[in-house]
Structures are given as C-alpha cells and as structure tokens.
Write a protein that holds these residues in place. Structure first.
Motif, PDB file in Angstrom:
ATOM      1  N   PHE A  83       0.782  -1.235   0.000  1.00 40.74           N
ATOM      2  CA  PHE A  83       0.000   0.000   0.000  1.00 40.74           C
ATOM      3  C   PHE A  83       0.818   1.293   0.000  1.00 40.74           C
ATOM      4  O   PHE A  83       0.361   2.312  -0.497  1.00 40.74           O
ATOM      5  CB  PHE A  83      -0.950   0.012   1.207  1.00 40.74           C
ATOM      6  N   VAL A 102      -5.870   2.872   1.623  1.00 40.27           N
ATOM      7  CA  VAL A 102      -4.851   3.825   2.078  1.00 40.27           C
ATOM      8  C   VAL A 102      -5.540   5.028   2.718  1.00 40.27           C
ATOM      9  O   VAL A 102      -5.155   5.498   3.793  1.00 40.27           O
ATOM     10  CB  VAL A 102      -3.972   4.291   0.894  1.00 40.27           C
ATOM     11  N   TYR A 135      -4.208   4.706   6.304  1.00 43.67           N
ATOM     12  CA  TYR A 135      -2.860   5.244   6.449  1.00 43.67           C
ATOM     13  C   TYR A 135      -2.722   6.751   6.279  1.00 43.67           C
ATOM     14  O   TYR A 135      -1.700   7.319   6.640  1.00 43.67           O
ATOM     15  CB  TYR A 135      -1.917   4.556   5.446  1.00 43.67           C
TER      16      TYR A 135
END
Ligand code: ADP
Ligand code: MG
Length: 479
Positions: free
Chosen positions: A54, A84, A88
């Motif tokens: 990722f 993502v 993240y």
C-alpha cells in the motif's frame, strides 16, 4: 551611517535565512517524499507486506498549496486507494508534518486519472467538484463512459433528454431493469451532466435506502424529532431542481417513507422539477407500495434496461479496458463476453481481476490461457454440464429477454413463436431427447411441430446470414 548599514545587512541576512529555512521546511518534493516514507515506516507499526502493498506504490506526483497528489501504482487499484485513505492517510499526514512542518491534504489517484485530470480539476473545476460532492454524485459515472447498445438505447436517449431539459419532457423518468445493468450509472450521469451544464442547478442523488433511513432516524429519536427537524429534511429534497432516487423498490412496506416521498414528489412535480427514479421492476410490480405513488411514477415515461447483447458486451469490455496498461487480445474479450452475459458489474469484475493478476505477474501482455486460469473460479465448472431442453429454453429466453413461461405458453405472436422454434431446433440438435419429450418440454401437444420448426430454422440459417450468426452465438452459450 555604519550603524544603519549594519541594520540593513542584518535584515537582509534574516530575510535570506528565513527564505532558506522556509524553503527547506515547506517544500514537499520527490526527494523528501522518500524521507517521509522512511519516517513513516520507522514510526508506525506496519508490516513489510503492508508497506509493499500500500505505501511503496504511492508515487509522489506534485505538491501545491498544501495539496500533495500521489499516484497509486499498486495492483489493488481503486480499492487500494480506498484502503490507504482509510487506514494510512492520517499517519502519512503526521509523517509529512514531522519532516516538512507542513500541514497537508492528500489526493491519491490511479495512473490513468493522472495529469490532465488532476491538475485541471483542482485548479478550475473545484467548485464543480464541490457541487458534485454535495449532490452525492460519483463523478466517474458520466454519459461519456456509458456504452450504448440496443439493450439500453431507450434509457440512454431519454436520460440525455432529461439531462438537457430537466422537468420539461419526461417527468418523472422511470428506469427499470435487472442488477448490474447500469441504472445507477445512468442516474449519476444525468446529475453530472446537469451540474456541468447549468451552474445554478441543484441536483440531489439519493438511494432509497438512505432516504428511508433518514425518515426512520427522525421517527425513532428518543427526544422526538421536532417539526423543524422534519421541515429541514423536506426542504432539502424540495429545493432540488433534479431529484434522482435509486432503487425505489426499497420503499416497499415503508408506509411513512412513502408518504414523505409522495409529498416531496407532488411538490417537485408541480413546480416542473425533474424527478428520475430507478427500480428493478415496473411501478405496478413493486409489492406493498401505495397506489397513489405507483400512479405518480407512471405519470411520465418508463423505460427498461435489458441484458447487453454480445456486441454491447464487447464494446463495454473494450471501453473499460481502454484505460488499462494491460494489452488484452480480442480472443480474451470474446471469451469473457461469451461467459458473462447478464451483468455488466460482473463483466467489469473480470477485467479488474485480469488487471490485478497481470500487474502481480509484472506483465502487460496476456493471452487466452492466462485469462482462463485467472477467471477460473468466476466461471461455473461445466465439465459435467448436461445439456437439457430446460437449459436450452433458459438460454434462448435469456437471449431474447422474455420469460421462459412465454416460450412454453400457447402464445402465437412472432416475437415468441420464433424463439420457441429456435428452442425446438437447438433441442433436437443438442440433446438426445425424442421429439415427443421436446414437445413435452415446450408444452406442445403435437410433436410434428418440432420437425416443422427444425426444417424452418435450418432453411433460415442457409438463407439468412444473421440467423446463422444468431444460432452460432446461442450454441456457443449452450455448449
Ligand atoms: P445497476 O444500478 O443497474 O445495478 P450499475 O449502474 O451499478 O448497475 O452498473 C454496474 C457497473 O457496470 C458499473 O460500474 C457501471 O459503470 C457498469 N456499466 C453498466 N452498464 C454500462 C454501460 N452500458 N457502459 C459502461 N458501463 C456500464
Ligand atoms: Mg444500482
């Protein structure tokens, strides 16, 4: 004098220092992007596999006014981007701040959305972007990306008409058809078109499920929803110039929601505001929906969407694949189009899978064998398939988009009699059944009709190229 010079020099030095420092601190670029990722990797508990899948595929593209644009090159494509964004992005933001002391937002795109789109959209279309978002629309569903075939021609033409002249011609427009055939796509396309061509238009897209949930939430509040709360809800819908409601069959049995919708509908219709509705069936066929609402839905025009025919399936596949870096030969398209006949979403799914595995294998050239093994699980194993009359009737009915019960009925109209004769021909040719059993399967008393039909179809195949192609296509599906 010397003192003044000293001050000037000091100021210049400070200015230079600030510039240097500022430049260093605020710039995000290709070089420090790697540093940022390093920081990210060391600081957060992410597995090597997670990082490789990722984070590594996030290529730095540009930085402007606090917006970092990244291109995601991993094989997981759009789903990877969603992941993502969900998991993240916040950590990435902190990492950027640690390295550059800059608060940033991210825009992550696929390689195909790159260049032209991203920069221009950000620069010149930001207000359109915002309006699209506020309308609950998905910008990727447009008329440009919608492939028109005989199965959806009427829906497409009428949709473009209402997008050009909202509220003027077909109101409401009611689009119905099976799953995955493009109803939601075309609904968004109408909305996107209206917003793009009319700066002042208010468009609102909602799924019936969301609408129903809104009403249920209002009704179910512990400290009862006030009149104003309801008013706010109603105003939102009543202010729309174009109201797009997806999957209306979901209103079945929800009486209070039907009442709200009825009132909104009347108000909008009275003021010539456009309403477009989709459903999996005709208004009359929705169970437990009030007659007065059915009546409203039938006031305008109803158009259906059918299964795409072979040519349209090929065109859709080619159009969807045109953005992919993978080179797909025609025989692969042909293979997919023959195996996935009824649902465009599934058709698209095959391409995503091929794309994914090709990228995983680091190749952009694939062949039929690759496609067959990649799609193996998506295609039912038919090595033991027994070809029966019922199966043939199913395939033919599906091809003509008529119910099996029509084929086995006594109806004599040509749009049913001809597919029925084709069934007789194919059953004789491809099963071991006697003429009596074929007649029985088709609900015919007299088996002489079978030999008559076989002769007729054989003759047609000889004399008419189109019939020959049609039979070939049906046989491909059956065998
Ligand atoms: P439905 O709402 O009828 O269940 P969707 O509109 O969600 O179907 O379509 C499923 C997928 O198939 C979407 O990704 C859509 O873009 C695609 N699709 C369906 N019909 C077409 C078409 N004619 N041309 C291009 N894409 C299509
Ligand atoms: Mg849908």
């Amino acid at each position: 004098m010397a003192f003044i010079w000293c001050i000037i020099l000091l100021c210049e030095f400070l200015r230079f220092f600030a510039f240097f420092l500022g430049g260093y601190m605020f710039e995000v670029n290709n070089d420090n992007w790697l540093e940022i990722l390093d920081f990210f990797k060391n600081e957060y508990d992410i597995s090597d596999a997670g990082f490789q899948t990722f984070i590594e595929p996030l290529q730095f593209k540009s930085y402007k006014d606090g917006l970092i644009t990244l291109v995601f090159t991993g094989p997981t494509g759009a789903k990877g981007i969603n992941y993502v964004n969900k998991k993240y992005v916040d950590f990435l933001k902190v990492s950027v701040f640690e390295i550059t002391k800059q608060d940033v937002t991210f825009k992550i795109t696929l390689p195909t959305d790159e260049d032209s789109v991203v920069d221009e959209v950000v620069k010149s279309n930001s207000s359109l972007d915002l309006r699209i978002e506020e309308s609950n629309l998905d910008p990727k569903y447009t008329f440009d990306t919608f492939v028109v075939g005989s199965n959806n021609n009427a829906a497409s033409v009428t949709a473009i008409t209402v997008a050009e002249a909202p509220g003027e011609i077909y109101n409401p427009l009611y689009i119905y058809g099976g799953v995955g055939l493009g109803k939601t796509h075309i609904l968004h396309a109408i909305g996107n078109y209206v917003l793009k061509h009319n700066k002042n238009a208010k468009v609102l897209y909602t799924t019936s499920e969301d609408f129903v949930n809104e009403v249920i939430n209002l009704l179910g509040r512990t400290n009862k929803a006030t009149q104003e709360d309801f008013q706010e809800f109603r105003t939102k819908y009543r202010e729309a110039d174009v109201l797009l409601i997806d999957d209306i069959q979901f209103f079945s049995k929800k009486d209070r929601c039907q009442e709200e919708l009825f009132n909104i509908f009347n108000e909008l219709h009275r003021r010539n505001k456009q309403i477009v509705i989709t459903s999996d069936r005709l208004p009359r066929e929705i169970k437990d929906i009030s007659d007065r609402l059915v009546n409203r839905f039938e006031m305008g025009l109803s158009v259906d969407m059918k299964n795409p025919d072979y040519e349209t399936r090929m065109a859709i596949l080619k159009s969807k694949a045109s953005n992919s870096p993978i080179n797909i030969p025609d025989e692969v398209f042909d293979y997919i189009a023959n195996n996935f006949t009824s649902n465009v979403r599934e058709l698209e799914g095959t391409l995503n899978k091929i794309d994914f595995y090709a990228k995983l294998n680091n190749t952009s050239e694939i062949d039929l064998n690759f496609a067959k093994s990649t799609l193996k699980e998506m295609i039912p194993d038919d090595s033991n398939k027994k070809i029966t009359c019922e199966y043939i009737i199913d395939v033919v009915a599906d091809h003509y988009n008529i119910p099996v019960s029509d084929i086995t009925s006594r109806k004599r109209s040509s749009n049913i009699a001809w597919p029925r004769q084709i069934c007789m021909y194919l059953c004789s040719k491809h099963t071991d059944e006697t003429q009596e059993s074929i007649a029985y399967a088709l609900n015919k008393d007299n088996h002489a009709t079978i030999s008559y039909a076989c002769k007729k179809v054989t003759k047609e195949i000889k004399n008419n190229k189109e019939t020959a192609m049609l039979i070939e296509q049906l046989e491909k599906k059956i065998l």
